[in-house]
Motif scaffolding. Structure first.
Motif, mmCIF file in Angstrom:
data_model
loop_
_atom_site.group_PDB
_atom_site.id
_atom_site.type_symbol
_atom_site.label_atom_id
_atom_site.label_comp_id
_atom_site.label_asym_id
_atom_site.label_seq_id
_atom_site.Cartn_x
_atom_site.Cartn_y
_atom_site.Cartn_z
ATOM 1 N N LEU A 192 -2.556 8.727 -9.936
ATOM 2 C CA LEU A 192 -3.647 7.786 -10.237
ATOM 3 C C LEU A 192 -4.321 7.321 -8.951
ATOM 4 O O LEU A 192 -3.705 7.334 -7.879
ATOM 5 C CB LEU A 192 -3.096 6.558 -10.975
ATOM 6 C CG LEU A 192 -2.322 6.812 -12.259
ATOM 7 C CD1 LEU A 192 -0.960 6.176 -12.184
ATOM 8 C CD2 LEU A 192 -3.089 6.246 -13.431
ATOM 9 N N PRO A 193 -5.581 6.872 -9.041
ATOM 10 C CA PRO A 193 -6.226 6.266 -7.869
ATOM 11 C C PRO A 193 -5.453 5.035 -7.421
ATOM 12 O O PRO A 193 -4.882 4.309 -8.242
ATOM 13 C CB PRO A 193 -7.622 5.892 -8.388
ATOM 14 C CG PRO A 193 -7.833 6.756 -9.586
ATOM 15 C CD PRO A 193 -6.480 6.939 -10.205
ATOM 16 N N ALA A 194 -5.434 4.799 -6.121
ATOM 17 C CA ALA A 194 -4.653 3.683 -5.577
ATOM 18 C C ALA A 194 -5.106 2.337 -6.134
ATOM 19 O O ALA A 194 -4.302 1.394 -6.209
ATOM 20 C CB ALA A 194 -4.747 3.690 -4.052
ATOM 21 N N THR B 71 5.319 5.400 -6.520
ATOM 22 C CA THR B 71 5.310 5.625 -5.077
ATOM 23 C C THR B 71 3.899 5.933 -4.586
ATOM 24 O O THR B 71 3.048 6.391 -5.367
ATOM 25 C CB THR B 71 6.234 6.792 -4.702
ATOM 26 O OG1 THR B 71 5.803 7.975 -5.406
ATOM 27 C CG2 THR B 71 7.684 6.487 -5.070
ATOM 28 N N PRO B 72 3.621 5.708 -3.287
ATOM 29 C CA PRO B 72 2.313 6.084 -2.727
ATOM 30 C C PRO B 72 2.137 7.602 -2.786
ATOM 31 O O PRO B 72 3.090 8.364 -2.574
ATOM 32 C CB PRO B 72 2.399 5.593 -1.280
ATOM 33 C CG PRO B 72 3.492 4.580 -1.275
ATOM 34 C CD PRO B 72 4.471 5.027 -2.298
ATOM 35 N N GLY B 73 0.915 8.016 -3.088
ATOM 36 C CA GLY B 73 0.606 9.437 -3.102
ATOM 37 C C GLY B 73 -0.251 9.825 -1.918
ATOM 38 O O GLY B 73 -0.342 9.088 -0.926
ATOM 39 N N ARG B 74 -0.896 10.948 -2.012
ATOM 40 C CA ARG B 74 -1.756 11.428 -0.943
ATOM 41 C C ARG B 74 -3.197 11.016 -1.166
ATOM 42 O O ARG B 74 -3.646 10.877 -2.308
ATOM 43 C CB ARG B 74 -1.671 12.954 -0.846
ATOM 44 C CG ARG B 74 -0.256 13.485 -0.565
ATOM 45 C CD ARG B 74 -0.262 15.008 -0.603
ATOM 46 N NE ARG B 74 1.072 15.547 -0.384
ATOM 47 C CZ ARG B 74 1.362 16.847 -0.434
ATOM 48 N NH1 ARG B 74 0.405 17.723 -0.732
ATOM 49 N NH2 ARG B 74 2.603 17.257 -0.218
ATOM 50 N N GLY C 99 -5.154 8.296 -0.927
ATOM 51 C CA GLY C 99 -5.549 7.143 -1.723
ATOM 52 C C GLY C 99 -5.120 7.203 -3.169
ATOM 53 O O GLY C 99 -5.892 6.838 -4.066
ATOM 54 N N THR C 100 -3.912 7.671 -3.421
ATOM 55 C CA THR C 100 -3.402 7.736 -4.793
ATOM 56 C C THR C 100 -2.014 7.113 -4.870
ATOM 57 O O THR C 100 -1.355 6.884 -3.854
ATOM 58 C CB THR C 100 -3.308 9.190 -5.298
ATOM 59 O OG1 THR C 100 -2.360 9.907 -4.492
ATOM 60 C CG2 THR C 100 -4.658 9.881 -5.232
ATOM 61 N N VAL C 101 -1.594 6.835 -6.078
ATOM 62 C CA VAL C 101 -0.213 6.422 -6.346
ATOM 63 C C VAL C 101 0.332 7.363 -7.409
ATOM 64 O O VAL C 101 -0.432 7.953 -8.189
ATOM 65 C CB VAL C 101 -0.113 4.953 -6.815
ATOM 66 C CG1 VAL C 101 -0.506 4.009 -5.692
ATOM 67 C CG2 VAL C 101 -0.956 4.721 -8.060
ATOM 68 N N VAL C 102 1.653 7.506 -7.446
ATOM 69 C CA VAL C 102 2.279 8.440 -8.367
ATOM 70 C C VAL C 102 3.288 7.707 -9.244
ATOM 71 O O VAL C 102 4.260 7.136 -8.747
ATOM 72 C CB VAL C 102 2.992 9.585 -7.620
ATOM 73 C CG1 VAL C 102 3.659 10.528 -8.619
ATOM 74 C CG2 VAL C 102 2.010 10.341 -6.741
#
Length: 295
Positions: A91-93, A52-55, A57-60
């Motif tokens: 992780l970084p997007a 899923t998208p994170g905060r 500019g990250t993904v989870v």
């Protein structure tokens, strides 16, 4: 697979039968992760995988453990904050495509779902201990001990004296996060389920408040933090379940002799409670005799 995917605060190594999670020890890494060190999660303990998208500019990437597979998650009972979830890899997007590849590879290997009959993720290892607001808790793998603090423990706990609970006598634990109001760790007796049923029928007394319960220690600012008290609770919970499965014959262990200075300090504090009218003459004499008998 055998590949490693590194993110913020942790790195996941994908093996043929498990995911090995190694947590960093940097100052920005959540203390719970540092306390856990590393965890091997068998594939049979995983029910699903999400990306899923994170905060910022990250993904989870997250694996969803099966119900009952991990004593840590069972003890936490949904109280962990998102940032303290040990099954999230941030992780970084720009690594989303790579993360999606590993998520698909992992999903293809999953074959189990539903509640497990036993813990599949290893619990934190004993001995463990932490300082609560009203005492010190320790667990050696066979018994849990509470040693009350004369500055924080209630008179009810002082009257009851220091406590020792063999795993064989326990049915579970109840953990309330110290990041919530009135956090505590309570040990539940083997007949806890029967007590709950009896209470519902009006046949059992109400459970005392944690600060009055000799089977509980309470948390406060700086006392019983998550990274100390939750692994402790998980280790006890795992030992209780393992003991219930094997049910070995208990072997009596003689109680160790107490430090005379500690006994003297406790008698002094007991005398203060007596002078304040919080302890009766009979209670004072009885408890003093118990303490002297430990010398």
């Amino acid at each position: 697979m055998g590949d490693v995917l590194a993110g913020f605060h942790a790195a996941w190594e994908f093996e043929s039968d498990s995911v090995l999670i190694r947590y960093e020890r940097g100052i920005r890494t959540p203390k719970l992760f540092q306390a856990l060190g590393e965890r091997r999660v068998p594939l049979e303990a995983i029910e699903g995988v999400t990306l899923t998208p994170g905060r910022r500019g990250t993904v989870v990437l997250r694996v969803e453990p099966r119900a009952g597979a991990d004593p840590l998650i069972e003890a936490a009972a949904g109280q962990l904050k998102e940032g303290g979830d040990p099954y999230r890899l941030v992780l970084p997007a720009d690594r989303e495509t790579l993360a999606e590849y590993y998520a698909d590879e992992l999903r293809a290997l999953l074959t189990e779902s539903g509640r497990t009959e036993r813990y599949l993720v290893a619990p934190p290892e004993a001995p463990l201990h932490f300082k609560a607001y009203d005492g010190k808790a320790s667990f050696d793998g066979k018994a849990v001990s509470f040693r009350w603090s004369w500055t924080g423990a209630s008179s009810a706990k002082w009257k009851a004296g220091d406590q020792s609970f063999p795993v064989a006598d326990l049915g579970g634990v109840e953990w309330r996060s110290p990041e919530m109001f009135e956090g505590y760790l309570r040990l539940l007796p083997r007949d806890a389920d029967a007590s709950v049923a009896g209470a519902a029928a009006g046949a059992a007394p109400a459970v005392p408040q944690a600060d009055q319960d000799p089977a509980a220690v309470v948390f406060g600012l700086g006392y019983g933090p998550v990274h100390e008290s939750l692994p402790f609770a998980a280790a006890v919970l795992a030992a209780v379940r393992e003991r219930g499965a094997s049910a070995p014959v208990p072997i009596p262990v003689p109680a160790p002799r107490r430090d005379p200075a500690d006994i003297a300090e406790r008698i002094r504090h007991l005398g203060e409670l007596h002078q304040q009218g919080l302890v009766t003459d009979e209670e004072f004499s009885s408890k003093k005799a118990e303490l002297l008998a430990e010398l």
